[in-house]
Design a protein around this motif. Structure first.
Motif, PDB file in Angstrom:
ATOM      1  N   ARG A  38       0.838  -1.144  -0.075  1.00 33.84           N
ATOM      2  CA  ARG A  38       0.131   0.008  -0.398  1.00 33.84           C
ATOM      3  C   ARG A  38       0.851   1.165  -0.038  1.00 33.84           C
ATOM      4  NH1 ARG A  38      -4.217  -2.257   4.766  1.00 33.84           N
ATOM      5  NH2 ARG A  38      -4.914  -3.757   3.674  1.00 33.84           N
ATOM      6  N   GLU A  62      -1.339  -2.683  -4.202  1.00 30.58           N
ATOM      7  CA  GLU A  62      -2.710  -3.574  -3.679  1.00 30.58           C
ATOM      8  C   GLU A  62      -3.757  -3.020  -4.224  1.00 30.58           C
ATOM      9  OE1 GLU A  62      -2.388  -4.467   0.418  1.00 30.58           O
ATOM     10  OE2 GLU A  62      -4.310  -5.079   0.416  1.00 30.58           O
ATOM     11  N   PHE A  63      -4.004  -1.677  -4.193  1.00 27.92           N
ATOM     12  CA  PHE A  63      -5.232  -1.109  -4.911  1.00 27.92           C
ATOM     13  C   PHE A  63      -5.144   0.003  -5.641  1.00 27.92           C
ATOM     14  CE2 PHE A  63      -6.139   2.348  -2.068  1.00 27.92           C
ATOM     15  CZ  PHE A  63      -5.290   1.980  -0.912  1.00 27.92           C
ATOM     16  N   ASN A  66      -5.928   0.249  -9.317  1.00 29.41           N
ATOM     17  CA  ASN A  66      -7.383  -0.009  -9.998  1.00 29.41           C
ATOM     18  C   ASN A  66      -8.025   1.137 -10.448  1.00 29.41           C
ATOM     19  OD1 ASN A  66      -7.116  -2.681  -8.494  1.00 29.41           O
ATOM     20  ND2 ASN A  66      -8.352  -2.062  -6.802  1.00 29.41           N
ATOM     21  N   HIS A  99      -1.358  -4.547 -11.601  1.00 35.51           N
ATOM     22  CA  HIS A  99      -2.709  -4.853 -10.678  1.00 35.51           C
ATOM     23  C   HIS A  99      -3.727  -3.759 -10.588  1.00 35.51           C
ATOM     24  CE1 HIS A  99      -4.963  -7.517  -8.008  1.00 35.51           C
ATOM     25  NE2 HIS A  99      -5.181  -6.322  -7.525  1.00 35.51           N
ATOM     26  N   TRP A 103     -11.310  -5.604 -13.451  1.00 35.85           N
ATOM     27  CA  TRP A 103     -11.903  -6.452 -12.582  1.00 35.85           C
ATOM     28  C   TRP A 103     -13.180  -5.960 -12.240  1.00 35.85           C
ATOM     29  CZ3 TRP A 103     -10.211  -5.612  -6.631  1.00 35.85           C
ATOM     30  CH2 TRP A 103     -10.742  -6.425  -5.781  1.00 35.85           C
ATOM     31  N   ASN A 146      -9.063  -9.757 -14.119  1.00 33.06           N
ATOM     32  CA  ASN A 146      -8.583 -10.272 -12.847  1.00 33.06           C
ATOM     33  C   ASN A 146     -10.327 -10.957 -12.452  1.00 33.06           C
ATOM     34  OD1 ASN A 146      -7.622 -10.790 -10.244  1.00 33.06           O
ATOM     35  ND2 ASN A 146      -8.709  -8.972  -9.326  1.00 33.06           N
ATOM     36  N   GLU A 147     -10.009 -12.221 -12.052  1.00 30.25           N
ATOM     37  CA  GLU A 147     -11.240 -12.986 -11.492  1.00 30.25           C
ATOM     38  C   GLU A 147     -12.215 -13.123 -12.754  1.00 30.25           C
ATOM     39  OE1 GLU A 147     -12.102 -11.377  -7.838  1.00 30.25           O
ATOM     40  OE2 GLU A 147     -10.081 -11.544  -7.036  1.00 30.25           O
ATOM     41  N   GLN A 229      -3.917 -16.534  -7.378  1.00 32.05           N
ATOM     42  CA  GLN A 229      -4.082 -15.467  -6.099  1.00 32.05           C
ATOM     43  C   GLN A 229      -3.395 -16.463  -4.942  1.00 32.05           C
ATOM     44  OE1 GLN A 229      -7.380 -13.469  -5.761  1.00 32.05           O
ATOM     45  NE2 GLN A 229      -7.737 -12.820  -7.723  1.00 32.05           N
ATOM     46  N   HIS A 231      -4.945 -17.396  -2.177  1.00 29.75           N
ATOM     47  CA  HIS A 231      -5.594 -16.810  -0.724  1.00 29.75           C
ATOM     48  C   HIS A 231      -5.904 -18.378  -0.008  1.00 29.75           C
ATOM     49  CE1 HIS A 231      -5.437 -12.466  -1.515  1.00 29.75           C
ATOM     50  NE2 HIS A 231      -5.963 -12.802  -2.689  1.00 29.75           N
ATOM     51  N   GLU A 262      -0.998 -13.416  -4.959  1.00 33.69           N
ATOM     52  CA  GLU A 262      -1.504 -12.958  -3.849  1.00 33.69           C
ATOM     53  C   GLU A 262      -1.495 -13.956  -2.339  1.00 33.69           C
ATOM     54  OE1 GLU A 262      -5.415 -11.287  -4.597  1.00 33.69           O
ATOM     55  OE2 GLU A 262      -4.680 -10.565  -6.719  1.00 33.69           O
ATOM     56  N   TRP A 304       0.397 -11.335  -0.453  1.00 31.79           N
ATOM     57  CA  TRP A 304      -0.364  -9.924  -0.352  1.00 31.79           C
ATOM     58  C   TRP A 304      -0.077  -9.333   0.671  1.00 31.79           C
ATOM     59  CZ3 TRP A 304      -1.833  -8.380  -4.757  1.00 31.79           C
ATOM     60  CH2 TRP A 304      -2.858  -7.442  -4.823  1.00 31.79           C
ATOM     61  N   TRP A 312      -5.401  -7.392   4.304  1.00 35.96           N
ATOM     62  CA  TRP A 312      -6.685  -7.312   4.251  1.00 35.96           C
ATOM     63  C   TRP A 312      -7.615  -8.424   5.027  1.00 35.96           C
ATOM     64  CZ3 TRP A 312     -10.042 -10.819   1.267  1.00 35.96           C
ATOM     65  CH2 TRP A 312      -9.609 -11.805   1.174  1.00 35.96           C
TER      66      TRP A 312
HETATM   67  O1  G3I Z   1      -6.196   3.324   2.656  1.00 32.06           O
HETATM   68  C1  G3I Z   1      -7.314   4.159   2.566  1.00 32.06           C
HETATM   69  C2  G3I Z   1      -7.754   5.010   3.477  1.00 32.06           C
HETATM   70  O2  G3I Z   1      -7.026   6.053   3.810  1.00 32.06           O
HETATM   71  C3  G3I Z   1      -9.242   5.602   3.724  1.00 32.06           C
HETATM   72  O3  G3I Z   1      -9.589   6.346   4.839  1.00 32.06           O
HETATM   73  C4  G3I Z   1     -10.091   4.392   3.549  1.00 32.06           C
HETATM   74  C5  G3I Z   1     -11.486   4.687   3.123  1.00 32.06           C
HETATM   75  O4  G3I Z   1     -11.746   5.213   1.955  1.00 32.06           O
HETATM   76  O5  G3I Z   1      -9.773   3.434   2.202  1.00 32.06           O
HETATM   77  C6  G3I Z   1      -8.398   3.065   2.620  1.00 32.06           C
HETATM   78  O6  G3I Z   1      -8.020   2.287   1.257  1.00 32.06           O
HETATM   79  C7  G3I Z   1      -8.608   0.907   0.995  1.00 32.06           C
HETATM   80  C8  G3I Z   1      -7.700  -0.024   0.972  1.00 32.06           C
HETATM   81  O7  G3I Z   1      -8.423  -1.397   0.592  1.00 32.06           O
HETATM   82  C9  G3I Z   1      -7.018  -0.129   2.454  1.00 32.06           C
HETATM   83  O8  G3I Z   1      -7.648  -0.479   3.447  1.00 32.06           O
HETATM   84  C10 G3I Z   1      -9.452   0.941  -0.230  1.00 32.06           C
HETATM   85  O9  G3I Z   1     -10.469   2.099  -0.169  1.00 32.06           O
HETATM   86  C11 G3I Z   1      -9.973  -0.482  -0.316  1.00 32.06           C
HETATM   87  O10 G3I Z   1     -10.618  -0.302  -1.696  1.00 32.06           O
HETATM   88  C12 G3I Z   1      -8.913  -1.206  -0.616  1.00 32.06           C
HETATM   89  O11 G3I Z   1      -9.387  -2.521  -0.694  1.00 32.06           O
HETATM   90  C13 G3I Z   1      -8.530  -3.507  -1.506  1.00 32.06           C
HETATM   91  C14 G3I Z   1      -9.662  -4.457  -2.082  1.00 32.06           C
HETATM   92  O12 G3I Z   1      -8.921  -5.254  -2.787  1.00 32.06           O
HETATM   93  C15 G3I Z   1     -10.413  -3.769  -3.236  1.00 32.06           C
HETATM   94  O13 G3I Z   1      -9.645  -2.994  -3.978  1.00 32.06           O
HETATM   95  C16 G3I Z   1      -7.914  -4.334  -0.402  1.00 32.06           C
HETATM   96  O14 G3I Z   1      -6.817  -3.455  -0.023  1.00 32.06           O
HETATM   97  C17 G3I Z   1      -7.152  -5.521  -1.243  1.00 32.06           C
HETATM   98  O15 G3I Z   1      -6.331  -6.107  -0.299  1.00 32.06           O
HETATM   99  C18 G3I Z   1      -8.085  -6.314  -1.941  1.00 32.06           C
HETATM  100  O16 G3I Z   1      -7.242  -7.206  -2.921  1.00 32.06           O
HETATM  101  C19 G3I Z   1      -8.035  -8.221  -3.738  1.00 32.06           C
HETATM  102  C20 G3I Z   1      -7.236  -7.911  -5.080  1.00 32.06           C
HETATM  103  O17 G3I Z   1      -7.183  -6.800  -5.363  1.00 32.06           O
HETATM  104  C21 G3I Z   1      -7.713  -9.120  -5.806  1.00 32.06           C
HETATM  105  N1  G3I Z   1      -7.699 -10.356  -5.320  1.00 32.06           N
HETATM  106  C22 G3I Z   1      -8.717 -10.509  -3.860  1.00 32.06           C
HETATM  107  C23 G3I Z   1      -8.108  -9.332  -3.132  1.00 32.06           C
HETATM  108  C24 G3I Z   1      -8.759  -9.519  -1.717  1.00 32.06           C
HETATM  109  O18 G3I Z   1      -9.838  -8.888  -1.770  1.00 32.06           O
END
Ligand code: G3I
Length: 375
Positions: A38, A62-63, A66, A99, A103, A146-147, A229, A231, A262, A304, A312
């Protein structure tokens, strides 16, 4: 490298397995080790930054890459975080994995509406054209779709997402061709989860994914590899080593590379001691990697995240409910312990399970490739 508790007891003689770290262990058999990161955490946490530099050859946003993060509103593209990550990667001799491009869970709402209304592929082409060339020098592998599989929805096992709704099943081949136009040399892969257990939905997902890959290869789509992935989930019991081995052999026989993209572990028992929890996680990771890393087509392993602090995988209300009353001393279960480093960046048994698997598991000799007839 500081150990965490039992980790020290598990250590193999450093001289035999190499003591430099995960990146070095992976290189022994021509592979890489990497981790999702991140960007904000990398900026604000020196201990994490140091661990990432020491252990990883490849970094994965990580995201932050996207679509809904890059272009939250039509035409308002923000690349700041990925530009920063790119600069960090270049400065530290790392490469990035892209990444992820398409998706179903990261399509901005405005794009869903516009695609449904205009049915215009140019929206996809324009997005690819704004992201891929920008990072062409540092991103060697793009997860283009993805997926794409969701058993039980369609006879072909494809997930009913907005791309399939608007463009039909060919959207996947079209996306690969589109990415190839902007990334003539990069590895283009499809990424999928739920491929490790002898469970009905995972058996179906492996079956439908193999059929998809065969169709794409037969059609001459520019597909170079598959991301698995991984998991892992201790609540599902043990992974099926035979099912994983058979599946990977089928994928490799199509001439595709394979990347573990992942890797992490969802625990099942949060009331055991940390030592026991770490051992259960490490044993399952070793069971998995012993099979995966004996497949020559496997290019590398990405976890991951590096530390439980940034996973996550959370301990949910359901988890607490399953162990109601277990934590009387107020300590609680802490974090899910499913990544190589604990929340204080100390190596756990999972770290050494990955390192030793990367170091010791020799890839099996290459089998003859199964010809996929191209019309
Ligand atoms: O860091 C910000 C924070 O500052 C903010 O206050 C908060 C609320 O807006 O958001 C935070 O970011 C979030 C981040 O996770 C960290 O927690 C993002 O909004 C949120 O979208 C993000 O979710 C990610 C998720 O995919 C959706 O994109 C996860 O980190 C991530 O681990 C997860 O990863 C997925 C892979 O992309 C695909 N395979 C499955 C995997 C697990 O679901």
């Amino acid at each position: 490298m500081l150990c965490a508790g039992a980790a020290c007891a598990l250590r193999v003689d450093p001289a035999s397995a190499g003591d430099e770290g995960l990146e070095a262990a992976a290189v022994r058999w021509g592979r890489f080790f990497g981790s999702a990161v991140r960007v904000n955490d990398l900026k604000t946490e020196p201990n994490l930054r140091e661990a990432v530099i020491r252990e990883c050859a490849q970094l994965v946003p990580e995201f932050e890459m996207n679509w809904n993060e890059i272009e939250p509103a039509y035409g308002q593209l923000s690349f700041g975080k990925i530009d920063d990550l790119t600069a960090f990667a270049i400065a530290n001799g790392k490469n990035l994995r892209g990444h992820t491009l398409l998706w179903h869970l990261s399509v901005p709402e405005w794009a869903v509406e516009m695609l449904r209304e205009n049915q215009d592929w140019n929206l996809i082409a324009r997005y690819f054209g704004s992201v891929i060339p920008r990072y062409g020098d540092v991103i060697g592998m793009w997860e283009v779709v993805n997926e794409p599989i969701d058993p039980g929805q369609r006879v072909d096992g494809l997930r009913e997402n907005i791309f399939l709704e608007v463009f039909g099943p060919d959207y996947i081949a079209r996306a690969l061709a589109q990415a190839r136009r902007f990334a003539p040399k990069a590895q283009l892969v499809i990424n999928e989860y739920g491929l490790e257990y002898d469970l009905p939905d995972e058996r179906d997902r492996r079956y439908f994914l193999l059929k998809l890959l065969e169709r794409l290869k037969r059609a001459g789509a520019p597909l170079d590899g598959l991301g698995v992935q991984a998991h892992l989930d201790l609540r599902k019991g043990h992974i099926s080593q035979s099912a994983v081995a058979r599946f990977l052999q089928e994928v490799a026989a199509m001439g595709l590379s394979i990347t573990v993209t992942e890797l992490d572990v969802k625990e099942a028992d949060y009331v055991a001691t940390a030592e026991e929890r770490d051992r259960q996680v490490a044993d399952e990771v070793r069971r998995y990697l012993d099979v995966v890393l004996s497949e020559r087509a496997v290019t590398g392993v990405t976890t991951w995240g590096l530390s439980d602090l940034h996973s996550w995988l959370e301990i949910t209300k359901d988890d607490y409910a399953r162990f109601a009353g277990a934590w009387t001393d107020g300590a609680g279960p802490g974090f899910n312990r499913g990544l190589p480093l604990d929340s204080s960046m100390r190596a756990k048994p999972m770290y050494f399970a990955i390192r030793d698997a990367l170091w010791y598991v020799k890839p099996r000799p290459q089998k003859r490739r199964k010809k996929v007839a191209v019309p």
